[in-house]
Design an enzyme around this catalytic site. Structure first.
Site: not given
Ligand code: PGA
Length: 258
Positions: A9, A11, A102, A104, A174, A180, A220, A241-242
């Site tokens: 993802n 983002k 998600h 967010e 999640e 994050g 994470s 993600g990251g």
């Protein structure tokens, strides 16, 4: 046996040039052939990612295992919804998956379980596999309501679907506090959540649906902790993600048995 599914993802990151560089580098990494890899770029880079995936090359990876996903979609097929992207547009652009609700989206854009439900349903109608995101906040966890929150999100997001459709979808657990933050949940937490999600789905749609659907852990995830999550019974993949912004790191996550 459920096939592992590991999704990137991105983002709101990567322009078209950066997306192309990522895919070229990713394809050069050793990638197992028995894992579904889903790359979810911003809408503006979907065409670029597809183009690079389809370009001839001598990479080691089985390209057919690398799929595209959208990070979101609208539930209507078309119409006067300025700024929105329909599930059919996403499918037409080359996506097979779509992330829905998600945290967010829930937090910054007010998405409710009812909206999530419309999006899940619309995704299936357009031939996409939804990745429905669920997970509790730190306050909900500390207040002891994590499982109620999960149950509400699963029941709300999956209302009114057909059992055979549910068996093909993906649910990403999640926990919001792990996203994050560098503080991933423990593998046991992910296992317990996956078990609980399957129990709720079994109550709604029966055991074939709950045994068919794939549950990811997200929050994470990195090359160092992925194996611990994948070792858990009931955890079938990850939403990353990251660490998915770096092609080498993401490839190490996908190759979690290395
Ligand atoms: P993270 O994000 O891997 O950066 O924690 C996960 C997600 O939001 O899907």
């Amino acid at each position: 046996m459920r096939r592992p599914v590991i999704a990137a993802n991105w983002k709101m990151n990567k322009n078209t040039g950066e997306a192309a560089v990522f895919v070229r580098e990713f394809l050069l990494q050793p990638i197992p052939g028995d894992v579904d890899v889903v790359i979810c770029p911003p809408f503006t880079a979907i065409a670029t990612v597809l183009e690079v995936l389809r370009a001839p090359g001598k990479e080691k990876v089985a390209r057919e295992n690398v799929r595209l996903g959208a990070q979101d979609l609208h539930w209507e097929a078309k119409g006067a919804f300025t700024g929105e992207i329909s599930p059919f547009m996403v499918k037409d652009a080359g996506c097979d998956f779509a992330i829905v609700a998600h945290s967010e989206r829930r937090r910054f854009f007010g998405e409710t379980d009812e909206i999530a439900n419309r999006k899940v349903s619309a995704a299936f109608t357009a031939g996409l596999i939804p990745i429905l995101c669920v997970g509790e906040t730190a306050e909900e966890r500390d207040g002891g309501s994590a499982t109620q929150v999960l149950e509400r999100q699963v029941r709300g997001g999956l209302a009114g679907l057909a059992a055979d459709v549910v068996s093909r979808m993906v649910i990403a657990y999640e926990p919001v506090w792990a996203i994050g933050t560098g503080r991933a949940a423990s593998p046991a937490d992910a296992r317990d959540a996956a078990t609980f999600i399957r129990k709720v789905v079994a109550e709604m749609y029966g055991s074939a649906a709950s045994e068919g659907l794939r549950v990811q852990y997200g929050g994470s995830v990195d090359p160092g902790n992925i194996a611990g999550f994948m070792a858990q019974p009931g955890v079938d993949g990850a939403l990353v993600g990251g660490a998915s912004l770096d092609p080498v790191k993401f490839a190490q996550i996908v190759d979690y048995r290395r």
